[in-house]
Design a protein around this motif. Structure first.
Motif, PDB file in Angstrom:
ATOM      1  N   ARG A 137     -24.842   6.974  -5.199  1.00 35.30           N
ATOM      2  CA  ARG A 137     -23.585   7.772  -5.844  1.00 35.30           C
ATOM      3  C   ARG A 137     -22.997   6.676  -6.850  1.00 35.30           C
ATOM      4  NH1 ARG A 137     -23.174   9.833  -0.360  1.00 35.30           N
ATOM      5  NH2 ARG A 137     -21.808   7.838  -0.098  1.00 35.30           N
ATOM      6  N   GLU A 138     -22.198   7.274  -7.816  1.00 32.51           N
ATOM      7  CA  GLU A 138     -21.548   6.433  -8.637  1.00 32.51           C
ATOM      8  C   GLU A 138     -20.520   5.840  -8.016  1.00 32.51           C
ATOM      9  OE1 GLU A 138     -19.144   6.644 -13.013  1.00 32.51           O
ATOM     10  OE2 GLU A 138     -20.065   8.750 -12.101  1.00 32.51           O
ATOM     11  N   ILE A 139     -20.167   4.449  -8.297  1.00 33.48           N
ATOM     12  CA  ILE A 139     -19.315   3.731  -7.442  1.00 33.48           C
ATOM     13  C   ILE A 139     -17.874   3.868  -8.072  1.00 33.48           C
ATOM     14  CG2 ILE A 139     -18.669   1.421  -6.789  1.00 33.48           C
ATOM     15  CD1 ILE A 139     -21.489   0.771  -6.604  1.00 33.48           C
ATOM     16  N   PRO A 140     -16.752   4.323  -7.619  1.00 29.18           N
ATOM     17  CA  PRO A 140     -15.489   4.625  -8.223  1.00 29.18           C
ATOM     18  C   PRO A 140     -14.998   2.880  -8.539  1.00 29.18           C
ATOM     19  CG  PRO A 140     -15.559   5.689  -6.213  1.00 29.18           C
ATOM     20  CD  PRO A 140     -16.938   4.765  -6.155  1.00 29.18           C
ATOM     21  N   ARG A 141     -14.214   3.297  -9.638  1.00 28.38           N
ATOM     22  CA  ARG A 141     -13.776   1.903 -10.204  1.00 28.38           C
ATOM     23  C   ARG A 141     -12.306   2.399 -10.677  1.00 28.38           C
ATOM     24  NH1 ARG A 141     -18.072   1.040 -14.955  1.00 28.38           N
ATOM     25  NH2 ARG A 141     -19.267   1.926 -13.207  1.00 28.38           N
ATOM     26  N   GLU A 142     -11.321   1.380 -10.450  1.00 29.69           N
ATOM     27  CA  GLU A 142      -9.726   1.643 -10.595  1.00 29.69           C
ATOM     28  C   GLU A 142      -9.452   0.677 -11.526  1.00 29.69           C
ATOM     29  OE1 GLU A 142      -5.461   1.064  -8.218  1.00 29.69           O
ATOM     30  OE2 GLU A 142      -7.517   1.256  -6.985  1.00 29.69           O
ATOM     31  N   PRO A 143      -8.967   1.132 -12.804  1.00 26.13           N
ATOM     32  CA  PRO A 143      -8.377   0.299 -13.688  1.00 26.13           C
ATOM     33  C   PRO A 143      -7.334  -0.755 -13.020  1.00 26.13           C
ATOM     34  CG  PRO A 143      -8.434   2.438 -14.777  1.00 26.13           C
ATOM     35  CD  PRO A 143      -8.834   2.413 -13.118  1.00 26.13           C
ATOM     36  N   LEU A 144      -7.431  -2.130 -13.739  1.00 21.65           N
ATOM     37  CA  LEU A 144      -6.051  -3.026 -13.385  1.00 21.65           C
ATOM     38  C   LEU A 144      -5.300  -3.044 -14.432  1.00 21.65           C
ATOM     39  CD1 LEU A 144      -8.629  -5.776 -11.957  1.00 21.65           C
ATOM     40  CD2 LEU A 144      -7.136  -4.182 -10.550  1.00 21.65           C
ATOM     41  N   LEU A 145      -3.912  -2.614 -14.152  1.00 20.37           N
ATOM     42  CA  LEU A 145      -3.103  -2.916 -14.989  1.00 20.37           C
ATOM     43  C   LEU A 145      -2.403  -4.136 -14.886  1.00 20.37           C
ATOM     44  CD1 LEU A 145      -1.204   0.827 -14.544  1.00 20.37           C
ATOM     45  CD2 LEU A 145      -2.853   0.114 -16.010  1.00 20.37           C
ATOM     46  N   ARG A 146      -1.918  -4.615 -16.253  1.00 24.60           N
ATOM     47  CA  ARG A 146      -1.439  -5.925 -16.389  1.00 24.60           C
ATOM     48  C   ARG A 146       0.100  -5.971 -15.903  1.00 24.60           C
ATOM     49  NH1 ARG A 146      -3.687 -10.751 -19.211  1.00 24.60           N
ATOM     50  NH2 ARG A 146      -2.253 -12.461 -18.338  1.00 24.60           N
ATOM     51  N   THR A 147       0.306  -6.814 -14.921  1.00 27.87           N
ATOM     52  CA  THR A 147       1.863  -6.978 -14.521  1.00 27.87           C
ATOM     53  C   THR A 147       2.346  -8.097 -14.626  1.00 27.87           C
ATOM     54  OG1 THR A 147       1.042  -7.726 -12.424  1.00 27.87           O
ATOM     55  CG2 THR A 147       1.385  -5.374 -12.456  1.00 27.87           C
ATOM     56  N   GLU A 148       1.626  -9.110 -15.508  1.00 24.99           N
ATOM     57  CA  GLU A 148       2.373 -10.282 -15.875  1.00 24.99           C
ATOM     58  C   GLU A 148       1.871 -10.604 -17.191  1.00 24.99           C
ATOM     59  OE1 GLU A 148      -1.629 -11.452 -14.954  1.00 24.99           O
ATOM     60  OE2 GLU A 148      -0.196 -10.141 -13.690  1.00 24.99           O
ATOM     61  N   PHE A 149       2.770 -11.264 -17.953  1.00 23.38           N
ATOM     62  CA  PHE A 149       2.439 -11.473 -19.521  1.00 23.38           C
ATOM     63  C   PHE A 149       2.586 -12.753 -19.809  1.00 23.38           C
ATOM     64  CE2 PHE A 149       4.007  -7.023 -18.766  1.00 23.38           C
ATOM     65  CZ  PHE A 149       2.683  -6.429 -19.114  1.00 23.38           C
ATOM     66  N   PRO A 150       1.777 -13.389 -20.794  1.00 22.07           N
ATOM     67  CA  PRO A 150       1.947 -14.845 -21.078  1.00 22.07           C
ATOM     68  C   PRO A 150       3.362 -15.015 -22.186  1.00 22.07           C
ATOM     69  CG  PRO A 150       0.139 -13.732 -22.183  1.00 22.07           C
ATOM     70  CD  PRO A 150       0.635 -12.865 -21.238  1.00 22.07           C
ATOM     71  N   SER A 151       3.721 -16.141 -22.116  1.00 25.71           N
ATOM     72  CA  SER A 151       4.870 -16.588 -22.707  1.00 25.71           C
ATOM     73  C   SER A 151       4.700 -16.173 -24.316  1.00 25.71           C
ATOM     74  CB  SER A 151       5.536 -17.923 -22.672  1.00 25.71           C
ATOM     75  OG  SER A 151       4.369 -18.842 -23.164  1.00 25.71           O
ATOM     76  N   GLU A 152       3.460 -16.502 -24.840  1.00 21.45           N
ATOM     77  CA  GLU A 152       3.185 -15.959 -26.187  1.00 21.45           C
ATOM     78  C   GLU A 152       3.573 -14.553 -26.710  1.00 21.45           C
ATOM     79  OE1 GLU A 152       1.298 -17.527 -24.006  1.00 21.45           O
ATOM     80  OE2 GLU A 152       0.910 -19.755 -25.053  1.00 21.45           O
TER      81      GLU A 152
END
Length: 352
Positions: A319-334
């Motif tokens: 079967r197709e293996i599910p995948r869950e998008p990862l949201l960015r929760t931390e951001f670089p200073s730049e």
């Protein structure tokens, strides 16, 4: 004599994976070098076939395609051009340019980024499959590395810092960063299922009972060839020498000293000690993922139960293996310095 650093290139390669650092035991493996045991050639292949097949399935590759097998030594990778990688196996610590990721993940590696994989809370092996094809020569129809015989992979050896792996037809997957939902990789517990035999008649019932009861401790002398087990001494009732016959992945031999030896991916083709049992196919990866010092026990099951467990694995991978998008929760200073953080929005919508 100095060994040459492997740097294989071909006219059709359009990107490359670069090995920035690599601990011992990190190799290239495909599904194995099959059909040559009768000539004394070991199959090699992945220690955890289920995790290996899962990583390849996520990329859309053949389940036997060449991938990187990462040991507890860990590895650090970079890429010349963007390419997506699927990582699956034990609960390793994975970072993409300093950002922690799940241990089962799709990670798109961009130029200038570094993917770091090192041991985590559990597990002994993980696999890095490429959305593309790792283009290394086949030996006897396989790229699987068997270091003892110097076959396959890169010059028949483990990967080293400075190695370059050409990747043909590299792709980026969508989502480019996602958690892989593969619950079958969570194989909790330390009870390993076996089918007794084929030479269990060489042991008295008391020895069979002691084998099943255990407990057994995986020795620090274990490696890709065999997991040595410390525990009760198993007495042979019918001697400990047999006419040498074939050794399957997961066969458990008992030499004269009475300590079981579980033969793994790099096992020898034949052996002359009686085999008390064989680990079922569905539990090979579970056993392989247990680290030295772990206590285990065995439970005897029927051939029918072993086949059913293996069939359930195949159905999960079909079967197709599910995948869950990862949201960015931390951001670089730049990134933050490039935003206007002076203005804001109040609760009633007025500007402040």
């Amino acid at each position: 004599m100095r060994r040459r650093r492997a740097n294989i290139s071909g006219g059709c390669a359009v990107t490359a994976l670069r090995i920035l650092s690599s601990g011992p035991g990190v190799t290239l493996q495909d599904g194995g070098r099959h059909g040559y045991l009768r000539f004394g050639v070991t199959a090699a292949g992945p220690m955890d076939p289920l995790a290996f097949a899962t990583a390849n399935a996520v990329t859309g590759a053949d389940q036997n395609a060449t991938a990187i097998e990462v040991s507890l030594g860990g590895v650090e990778l970079a890429a010349d051009k963007a390419v997506s990688l699927a990582i699956a196996g034990g609960a390793f610590h994975v970072e993409l340019s300093g950002r922690p990721l799940p241990s089962a993940v799709i990670a798109t590696l961009e130029p200038g980024q570094r993917l770091v994989i090192r041991p985590g809370v559990s597990g002994a092996w993980c696999y890095v499959a490429v959305a593309g094809r790792i283009d290394v020569p086949k030996m006897l129809g396989s790229t699987a590395t068997h270091t003892r015989s110097r076959l396959g992979g890169l010059c028949g050896r483990a990967l080293e810092a400075g190695d370059v792996l050409p990747v043909t037809e590299p792709r980026t997957l969508e989502p480019r960063l996602a958690k892989i939902d593969a619950p079958w990789l969570d194989r909790a517990g330390t009870q390993i299922r076996v089918v007794l035999g084929p030479q269990d008649d060489y042991f008295a019932k008391t020895a069979i009972d002691a084998f099943v009861a255990g407990p057994w401790t995986i020795s620090t002398r274990s490696d890709r060839m065999a997991y040595l087990l410390d525990g009760p001494v198993l007495a042979h009732a019918g001697g400990f020498n047999i006419v040498s016959d074939g050794i399957a992945f997961g066969a458990i031999q008992v030499p004269g000293e009475g300590k079981p030896v579980t033969l793994m991916a790099d096992r020898q083709p034949t052996g002359g000690y009686p085999k008390i049992a064989n680990v079922i196919g569905a539990d090979l990866g579970k056993l392989a993922q247990l680290r030295p010092g772990t206590q285990i026990s065995f439970v005897a099951v029927t051939i029918e139960a072993a086949v059913a467990a293996r069939r359930a694995e195949a159905q999960a991978l079909a079967r197709e293996i599910p995948r869950e998008p990862l949201l960015r929760t931390e951001f670089p200073s730049e990134f933050l310095l490039g935003l206007n953080l002076v203005d804001g929005v109040t609760a009633d919508g007025d500007r402040s």
